[in-house]
Design an enzyme around this catalytic site. Structure first.
Site, PDB file in Angstrom:
ATOM      1  N   ASP A 105       0.850  -1.177   0.000  1.00 19.52           N
ATOM      2  CA  ASP A 105       0.000   0.000   0.000  1.00 19.52           C
ATOM      3  C   ASP A 105       0.898   1.244   0.000  1.00 19.52           C
ATOM      4  OD1 ASP A 105      -1.713   2.077   0.937  1.00 19.52           O
ATOM      5  OD2 ASP A 105      -2.995   0.573   1.895  1.00 19.52           O
ATOM      6  N   ALA A 156      -3.221   5.492  -7.462  1.00 11.48           N
ATOM      7  CA  ALA A 156      -4.118   6.580  -7.053  1.00 11.48           C
ATOM      8  C   ALA A 156      -5.564   6.178  -7.236  1.00 11.48           C
ATOM      9  CB  ALA A 156      -3.839   7.826  -7.900  1.00 11.48           C
ATOM     10  N   TYR A 174     -10.824  14.838  -7.048  1.00 10.55           N
ATOM     11  CA  TYR A 174      -9.790  14.116  -7.789  1.00 10.55           C
ATOM     12  C   TYR A 174      -8.720  15.101  -8.290  1.00 10.55           C
ATOM     13  CZ  TYR A 174      -7.575  11.718 -11.700  1.00 10.55           C
ATOM     14  OH  TYR A 174      -6.654  11.213 -12.578  1.00 10.55           O
ATOM     15  N   PHE A 202      -4.859  13.684 -20.188  1.00 13.45           N
ATOM     16  CA  PHE A 202      -6.215  13.939 -20.645  1.00 13.45           C
ATOM     17  C   PHE A 202      -6.900  12.560 -20.637  1.00 13.45           C
ATOM     18  CE2 PHE A 202      -6.577  18.514 -21.430  1.00 13.45           C
ATOM     19  CZ  PHE A 202      -5.349  18.865 -20.910  1.00 13.45           C
ATOM     20  N   ARG A 242     -22.996  14.373 -14.889  1.00 13.23           N
ATOM     21  CA  ARG A 242     -22.262  13.742 -13.782  1.00 13.23           C
ATOM     22  C   ARG A 242     -21.564  14.846 -12.989  1.00 13.23           C
ATOM     23  NH1 ARG A 242     -17.625   9.497 -15.428  1.00 13.23           N
ATOM     24  NH2 ARG A 242     -16.610  11.434 -16.033  1.00 13.23           N
ATOM     25  N   ALA A 243     -21.645  14.743 -11.656  1.00 11.49           N
ATOM     26  CA  ALA A 243     -21.059  15.794 -10.810  1.00 11.49           C
ATOM     27  C   ALA A 243     -19.572  15.944 -11.112  1.00 11.49           C
ATOM     28  CB  ALA A 243     -21.248  15.439  -9.336  1.00 11.49           C
ATOM     29  N   GLY A 244     -19.114  17.189 -11.187  1.00 13.99           N
ATOM     30  CA  GLY A 244     -17.678  17.464 -11.307  1.00 13.99           C
ATOM     31  C   GLY A 244     -17.134  17.442 -12.719  1.00 13.99           C
ATOM     32  N   ASP A 245     -17.979  17.196 -13.738  1.00  8.52           N
ATOM     33  CA  ASP A 245     -17.507  17.101 -15.124  1.00  8.52           C
ATOM     34  C   ASP A 245     -17.392  18.470 -15.802  1.00  8.52           C
ATOM     35  OD1 ASP A 245     -16.907  14.524 -15.906  1.00  8.52           O
ATOM     36  OD2 ASP A 245     -18.948  14.037 -16.543  1.00  8.52           O
TER      37      ASP A 245
END
Ligand code: UDP
Length: 329
Positions: free
Chosen positions: A51, A75, A141, A169, A281-284
């Site tokens: 880990d 990650a 993220y 990307f 979608r949240a955060g896009d």
């Protein structure tokens, strides 16, 4: 070089391992198998299960294998999940990454190539995005990857650990041996191909009211093998004494909308792909397209396999080969 590759059992990591070995490097894969697969670790690599939060195991492995450089890819990497579970992202991506840097300091290891992300830019006012453009992540993220880039800058200054941070990307496609198999799968190309293969009933388009040419999000897709080659170039330039750098890693151009990706997948597979419209979608961010001028100029990097048809065709062949292997077993 003896290269320590965290996350080398994952999708991109397994291809980076292949590319490092093909370039004559020795690879020690370090992975906790929480997302990766033991059988994705190529047989030419040494495998250490561990880990990134485990300082003693990290330090032991760096010393035992006389590691000369690190590629840090381990990650958490899902935009939507990062919004609902930020604690996991801060723990692995920031704390885990810092534990690794501490172990590198103790073992006297430098340099490091880091897997960063276009998500650090957030909703960029300008496309294609250059490395000098403003950064403003719209999700945990991107935020955690940015925090780590900042740590790298200060660790370089104080302790001389040189780095290249590669802002990915959209990695996609497959090699003959390694392809994308997340569980659950959340990425667009493998999902639509699963629909084409009859493994899922329909694809869902996350939002069709974005300010783009057809209302769906635009992304810059780069073949995973091209992406992997950029890691080797980065590592080799650091080994020649290059200073720390940040590079975008995409293909540039216009990018592709979600709708265009689905069309290409229909064409490549020759199958029907039913589609349903869903909410955003949240955060896009609406558009993420790279300027890849800096890495082209400084490292001579040019994507060779990243035509969208070629990317989707490689992913489709890999899925088909895996399915026929499964059927034969
Ligand atoms: N997307 C979609 N449906 C899906 C998966 C993804 O419409 O089932 C969209 C997503 O909103 C984004 C693009 O496809 O605009 C690429 O998403 P992916 O998760 O593959 O990569 P990301 O851009 O998040 O790294």
């Amino acid at each position: 070089m003896r290269v320590f590759l965290t996350g080398g059992a994952g999708y991109i990591g397994s291809v980076v391992a292949e590319e490092l070995v093909a370039s004559g490097h020795e690879v020690i894969v370090y992975d906790d198998l929480s997302k990766g697969h033991r059988d994705a670790v190529i047989e030419e690599a040494t495998f250490v299960e561990g880990d990134v939060l485990d300082y003693d195991t990290l330090l032991g492995a760096l010393r035992e294998h006389a590691v000369e450089a690190v590629v840090h890819m381990a990650a958490r990497s899902l935009v939507g999940e990062s919004v609902s579970h930020p604690a996991d992202y801060y723990r692995t991506n920031v704390t885990g990454g810092l534990v690794l840097l501490e172990a590198m300091r103790a073992a006297g290891v430098s340099p490091i190539v880091f897997s960063s992300t276009a998500a650090v830019y957030g909703e960029s006012a300008k496309q294609p995005i250059e490395e000098t453009d403003p950064i403003s992540p719209t999700n945990p993220y991107g935020e955690t990857k940015l925090a780590y880039e900042h740590a790298l800058r200060w660790f370089d200054r104080a302790y001389g650990i040189r780095y290249v941070s590669l802002r990915y990307f959209n990695a996609a496609g497959a090699t003959a041996r390694c392809g994308e198999r997340h569980d659950p799968e959340t990425h667009l190309i493998p999902l639509v191909l699963k629909v084409a293969a009859g493994e899922l009933p329909e694809a869902v388009v996350f939002g069709d009211d974005y300010p783009t040419r057809d209302g769906t999000c635009v992304r810059d897709y780069i073949h995973v093998k091209d992406l992997a080659r950029a890691h080797v170039l980065s590592l080799e330039s650091l080994a020649r004494g290059a200073e720390s750098r940040i590079y975008n890693l995409g293909c540039g151009g216009e990018g592709y909308t979600v709708q265009e990706v689905i069309e290409v997948a229909r064409d490549v597979s020759g199958r029907d792909i039913p589609v349903r419209k869903g909410p955003r979608r949240a955060g896009d961010p609406a558009v993420l397209v790279a300027s890849s001028a800096r890495i082209a100029e400084e490292l001579g990097f040019r994507p060779a396999l990243s035509d969208l048809r070629e990317i989707v065709a490689s992913a489709w062949s890999w899925m088909q080969a895996k399915a026929s292997h499964r059927d034969a077993a």
